[in-house]
Design a protein around this motif. Structure first.
Motif, PDB file in Angstrom:
ATOM      1  N   VAL A 190       0.841  -1.201   0.000  1.00  0.00           N
ATOM      2  CA  VAL A 190       0.000   0.000   0.000  1.00  0.00           C
ATOM      3  C   VAL A 190       0.874   1.248   0.000  1.00  0.00           C
TER       4      VAL A 190
ATOM      5  N   ASP B 103      -4.305  -0.493  -4.162  1.00  0.00           N
ATOM      6  CA  ASP B 103      -5.080   0.582  -3.536  1.00  0.00           C
ATOM      7  C   ASP B 103      -5.410   0.213  -2.093  1.00  0.00           C
ATOM      8  N   ASP B 104      -5.353   1.203  -1.229  1.00  0.00           N
ATOM      9  CA  ASP B 104      -5.740   0.990   0.168  1.00  0.00           C
ATOM     10  C   ASP B 104      -7.252   0.986   0.285  1.00  0.00           C
ATOM     11  N   LYS B 105      -7.777  -0.016   0.973  1.00  0.00           N
ATOM     12  CA  LYS B 105      -9.229  -0.100   1.170  1.00  0.00           C
ATOM     13  C   LYS B 105      -9.611   0.115   2.622  1.00  0.00           C
ATOM     14  N   PHE B 106      -8.599   0.204   3.490  1.00  0.00           N
ATOM     15  CA  PHE B 106      -8.903   0.338   4.909  1.00  0.00           C
ATOM     16  C   PHE B 106      -9.331   1.754   5.304  1.00  0.00           C
ATOM     17  N   GLU B 107      -8.725   2.774   4.708  1.00  0.00           N
ATOM     18  CA  GLU B 107      -8.984   4.136   5.168  1.00  0.00           C
ATOM     19  C   GLU B 107     -10.461   4.509   5.151  1.00  0.00           C
ATOM     20  N   PRO B 108     -11.189   4.310   4.040  1.00  0.00           N
ATOM     21  CA  PRO B 108     -12.611   4.692   4.076  1.00  0.00           C
ATOM     22  C   PRO B 108     -13.416   3.896   5.098  1.00  0.00           C
ATOM     23  N   ILE B 109     -13.026   2.645   5.317  1.00  0.00           N
ATOM     24  CA  ILE B 109     -13.751   1.826   6.296  1.00  0.00           C
ATOM     25  C   ILE B 109     -13.506   2.350   7.701  1.00  0.00           C
TER      26      ILE B 109
ATOM     27  N   MET C 174     -11.910  -5.533   6.557  1.00  0.00           N
ATOM     28  CA  MET C 174     -11.907  -5.010   5.199  1.00  0.00           C
ATOM     29  C   MET C 174     -13.091  -5.528   4.384  1.00  0.00           C
ATOM     30  N   HIS C 175     -13.559  -6.723   4.708  1.00  0.00           N
ATOM     31  CA  HIS C 175     -14.613  -7.316   3.876  1.00  0.00           C
ATOM     32  C   HIS C 175     -15.870  -7.721   4.645  1.00  0.00           C
TER      33      HIS C 175
END
Length: 341
Positions: free
Chosen positions: A182, A188-194, A290-291
């Motif tokens: 990342v 792409d980072d997916k953690f930040e919006p979560i 994340m999921h």
């Protein structure tokens, strides 16, 4: 309280509300405290009452309304309001504010062991909205012995408060996203919006989001920078599995933090880690966040924002009720997940 024929009740004080049906609608025909007159007799017979219950002088009894209300007043703490005018002996509790509904489970059992008393409520550590109905208190008969009420009130006063709603604090929070893939832009980072969404749910003040490569010194430096900014909660995502190159747990330990747990008996979210660096809470976020819409992280965040200290002894009991069914439409927190003891 004694039972007498309606024809013999003239001049007596009715000791409970009496319902009847008028024009197809059910409602209160006579209120408690009403003094029965000769004109009332046919009306009572019309609603099917051949006998009524009236007060006996010096009977050492307490009406259901007073008995319920007395215990509620003694048991309720901050963040809770309740019915000042009970109906049919029931007193309901409500949340005065959004927060975490907390109960003393052991004392609740003790209160429910007092003769005639029944108290039902939401589970301990439930996230509630302002105005939410939390539970209700009621005694079973129309009246109870004065001694029963005194016993219940004494227990409630001794351990006050039995019920409370702790408000969520506006914590200063930092987010650290680890992982060289990342950091260097390979994925792409997916953690930040979560993480932002979860923190926004508590109206948190987000100090910033920092990305770090898989480097212990970099991660530890990021932690200390947030601490120096006054962070009260730091979420660290990525690198939480058991692979040798997953460094986040090591970085948390090397910071000098006191580790409460690394791993919890909950699925999804086994890999959650919780530690305290002085007064700053460090959370190693499980990769499942994340999921999966709901994980162990969602169970602990309300407790942290409510100011509860997480202790090692809080962890083992989470296994019962710690397995998410993965419903097609997630209804958490209105489900069993995380409601273990």
């Amino acid at each position: 309280m004694r039972k007498i024929k309606v024809e013999d009740a003239i001049g007596q004080v009715l000791c409970h509300d009496m319902t009847g049906i008028s024009k197809g609608k059910k409602g209160v025909a006579f209120r408690r405290g009403h003094i029965i007159t000769r004109e009332d007799i046919p009306l009572l017979l019309d609603i099917g009452k051949n006998h009524v219950f009236v007060w006996e002088p010096d009977a050492d009894e307490v009406h259901e309304d007073e008995a319920s209300l007395a215990v509620v007043r003694a048991a309720c703490g901050e963040g809770i309001t309740y019915d000042e005018k009970p109906s049919e002996g029931k007193v309901f509790l409500y949340a005065r504010q959004r927060g975490l509904f907390c109960i003393n489970s052991g004392v609740l059992k003790e209160l429910n062991s007092v003769e005639d008393y029944t108290i039902a409520c939401l589970p301990n550590l439930t996230d509630v909205s302002a105005g939410a109905k939390l539970g209700g208190v009621r005694i079973v008969p129309l009246v109870t012995k004065l001694q029963n009420m005194e016993n219940a009130v004494n227990v409630a006063e001794k351990y006050h408060p039995i019920f409370k709603v702790l408000p969520y604090a506006k914590l200063k929070c930092g987010v650290i996203i680890t992982g060289s893939e990342v950091f260097y832009g390979r994925i792409d980072d997916k953690f930040e919006p979560i993480m932002r969404k979860k923190l926004d749910n508590f109206n948190a003040e987000i100090l910033g989001v920092t990305k770090c490569p898989d480097d212990l010194d970099e991660i530890q430096s990021a932690v200390m920078r947030f601490v120096s900014q006054g962070a009260q909660l730091i979420l660290l995502t990525g690198g939480m599995s058991v692979d040798p190159d997953d460094l986040t747990p090591t970085a948390i330990r090397n910071s000098g933090a006191r580790v409460v747990t690394q791993g919890v008996p909950m699925q999804p979210g086994n890999m959650l880690m919780i530690a305290y660096l002085d007064k700053t809470v460090l959370i190693g976020v499980p990769g499942a966040s994340m999921h999966s819409p709901t994980t162990s992280l969602d169970v602990f965040l309300p407790r942290i924002f409510a100011g509860l200290d997480i202790r090692p002894e809080d962890i083992p009991g989470l296994g019962e009720g710690g397995f998410c069914s993965g419903c097609t439409a997630c209804t958490y927190p209105r489900c069993y997940f995380g409601m273990s003891r």
